[in-house]
Scaffold this motif. Structure first.
Motif, short mmCIF file in Angstrom:
data_model
loop_
_atom_site.label_atom_id
_atom_site.label_comp_id
_atom_site.label_asym_id
_atom_site.label_seq_id
_atom_site.Cartn_x
_atom_site.Cartn_y
_atom_site.Cartn_z
N ASN A 57 29.29 34.82 65.89
CA ASN A 57 30.32 35.88 67.03
C ASN A 57 31.48 35.24 67.20
N PHE A 58 31.90 33.63 67.16
CA PHE A 58 33.30 33.39 67.19
C PHE A 58 34.19 33.99 66.13
N GLU A 59 33.59 34.04 64.94
CA GLU A 59 34.43 34.76 63.72
C GLU A 59 34.76 36.10 64.16
N ALA A 60 33.58 36.81 64.65
CA ALA A 60 33.79 38.32 64.98
C ALA A 60 34.85 38.43 65.93
N ILE A 61 34.77 37.82 66.96
CA ILE A 61 35.54 37.96 68.08
C ILE A 61 36.94 37.37 68.14
N PHE A 63 38.66 36.54 65.21
CA PHE A 63 39.62 36.73 64.13
C PHE A 63 39.94 38.28 63.77
N PHE A 64 39.39 39.14 64.68
CA PHE A 64 39.51 40.35 64.60
C PHE A 64 39.99 41.20 65.70
N ASP A 65 40.64 42.38 65.73
CA ASP A 65 41.44 42.92 66.63
C ASP A 65 40.43 44.20 67.13
N GLU A 66 40.07 44.50 68.19
CA GLU A 66 39.38 45.51 68.71
C GLU A 66 40.33 46.92 68.43
N TYR A 67 41.42 46.64 68.45
CA TYR A 67 42.48 48.05 68.51
C TYR A 67 43.11 48.03 67.25
N ALA A 68 42.49 47.40 66.11
CA ALA A 68 43.19 47.36 64.64
C ALA A 68 42.08 47.68 63.59
N LEU A 214 43.57 35.44 76.07
CA LEU A 214 43.70 33.95 75.55
C LEU A 214 43.37 33.89 74.10
N GLY A 215 42.98 35.07 73.66
CA GLY A 215 42.84 34.97 72.13
C GLY A 215 41.38 35.64 71.61
N LEU A 216 40.48 35.56 72.41
CA LEU A 216 39.04 36.20 72.06
C LEU A 216 39.34 37.89 72.07
N ARG A 217 39.84 38.30 71.14
CA ARG A 217 40.55 39.57 71.22
C ARG A 217 39.75 40.79 70.65
N ASN A 218 38.39 40.58 70.33
CA ASN A 218 37.67 41.64 69.87
C ASN A 218 36.42 41.67 70.62
N ASP A 219 35.67 43.01 70.39
CA ASP A 219 34.36 42.97 70.95
C ASP A 219 33.41 43.19 69.68
N SER A 220 32.05 42.83 69.94
CA SER A 220 31.11 42.73 68.93
C SER A 220 29.54 43.07 69.26
N PRO A 221 29.26 44.13 68.73
CA PRO A 221 27.91 44.59 69.25
C PRO A 221 26.73 43.63 69.03
N ARG A 222 27.00 42.74 68.25
CA ARG A 222 26.06 41.69 67.98
C ARG A 222 25.96 40.31 68.77
N ALA A 223 27.18 40.36 69.71
CA ALA A 223 27.29 39.23 70.34
C ALA A 223 26.37 39.59 71.76
N ARG A 224 25.70 38.27 71.97
CA ARG A 224 24.74 38.45 73.28
C ARG A 224 24.06 37.01 73.49
N ILE A 227 30.36 39.22 77.50
CA ILE A 227 31.14 40.30 77.97
C ILE A 227 31.97 40.92 76.79
N PHE A 228 31.88 40.29 75.84
CA PHE A 228 32.71 40.65 74.50
C PHE A 228 31.73 41.64 73.78
N ASN A 229 31.16 42.59 74.51
CA ASN A 229 30.30 43.59 73.74
C ASN A 229 30.34 44.85 74.57
N ASP A 230 30.40 46.18 73.96
CA ASP A 230 30.77 47.29 74.78
C ASP A 230 29.71 47.57 75.49
N ASP A 231 28.69 46.93 75.41
CA ASP A 231 27.26 47.57 76.11
C ASP A 231 27.21 47.60 77.60
#
Length: 285
Positions: A57-61, A63-68, A214-224, A227-231
């Motif tokens: 989850n750290f890598e997904a959140i 190292f990726f950008d939810e708007y890119a 602060l740098g956790l710039r993405n959301d991931s549906p697998r993160a649980r 709050i970095f999850n759109d559900d």
């Protein structure tokens, strides 16, 4: 510079558009609560995670950008602040003094929590800030546009308009970055929190947008639990999310690192945070 209002002058009545938004978000919050979402417990026995999931989850959140196009694009470099983060609350003319007091107090408490979690200097000074949290309503578009241009003079016209007039589906938003020669070392940030939000969604927006800034710039549906999850399952920062922030600001990682460079270090940190003995054999990533 937008004209300031006299201290004793109450905000003007909301426009019909703003009232409609306030009603929409109030109904939305109640619907989410009725469905058992917007949890505030930080995660529990029903949301287990281990060091492997933390690293994934750290890598997904981080190292990726939810708007890119992060869902299918390649990972970028690690982003975070090198210097102190000075969170500064600012308010549109429509925000009442009582609400300003509550928002300022909540942001200060959150800054203290983030400083403890990350070990990084994060505060809410009375003087000039470098990460601005703007609370504003639909009727404050001109104020927001002028203020964002002052804070980020190089902002694109498209991004400026999104801040000034965000679509209804944008509960809140954030933009952070660094100088042109070192964009992954953040030096400036700005978040927008809608004044039409009811209390819990408002707090949820602050938790997520500031943490993303602060740098956790993405959301991931697998993160649980996260709050970095759109559900919308969790409203506020969870134990899992605290560990992600601790990892992000660990001195063994540096801005600009690739996901491949950071992965073995992130695994060591995750094992430490989860109490995995150093001699334990890590499972395949």
């Amino acid at each position: 510079m937008p004209q300031s209002r006299p201290e004793d002058l109450a905000p003007p009545p909301r426009s019909s558009e703003s009232e409609q938004l306030a009603h929409y978000y109030a109904v939305l919050q109640q619907d989410l609560l009725t469905r058992g979402l917007l949890r505030r417990d930080g995660g529990g026995p029903d949301t287990p995670y281990d060091a492997d999931k933390l690293v994934r989850n750290f890598e997904a959140i981080a190292f990726f950008d939810e708007y890119a196009g992060s869902g299918s694009g390649s990972a970028g470099g690690l982003s975070r602040w090198r210097g102190p983060v000075r969170l500064k609350a600012e308010f549109g003319p429509s925000v009442s003094k009582a609400q300003q007091f509550e928002d300022s107090r909540f942001l200060a408490d959150y800054a203290n929590r983030l400083a403890r979690i990350t070990g990084h200097p994060i505060s809410t000074p009375t003087s000039r800030g470098n990460f601005y949290v703007i609370y504003a309503g639909k009727d404050d578009s001109d104020f927001v546009r002028a203020r964002v241009q002052q804070i980020l003079p190089g902002i694109s016209a498209e991004n400026l308009e999104i801040f000034a007039n965000p679509p209804r589906s944008f509960y809140c938003l954030v933009l952070a970055g660094g100088p042109q020669n070192d964009p992954l070392s953040y030096t400036r940030g700005i978040a927008l929190i809608r004044d039409e939000h009811p209390d819990l969604v408002r707090k949820s927006c602050v938790h997520e947008e500031v943490a993303q800034g602060l740098g956790l710039r993405n959301d991931s549906p697998r993160a649980r639990p996260s709050i970095f999850n759109d559900d919308d399952e969790f409203a506020l920062l969870t134990s899992h999310d605290e560990k992600l922030l601790t990892m992000l600001y660990d001195a063994r990682l540096q801005p600009g690192m690739s996901a491949e460079q950071a992965r073995p270090i992130a695994r060591i940190i995750a094992n430490e945070l989860m109490g995995v003995p150093p001699e334990a054999t890590p499972r395949a990533y």
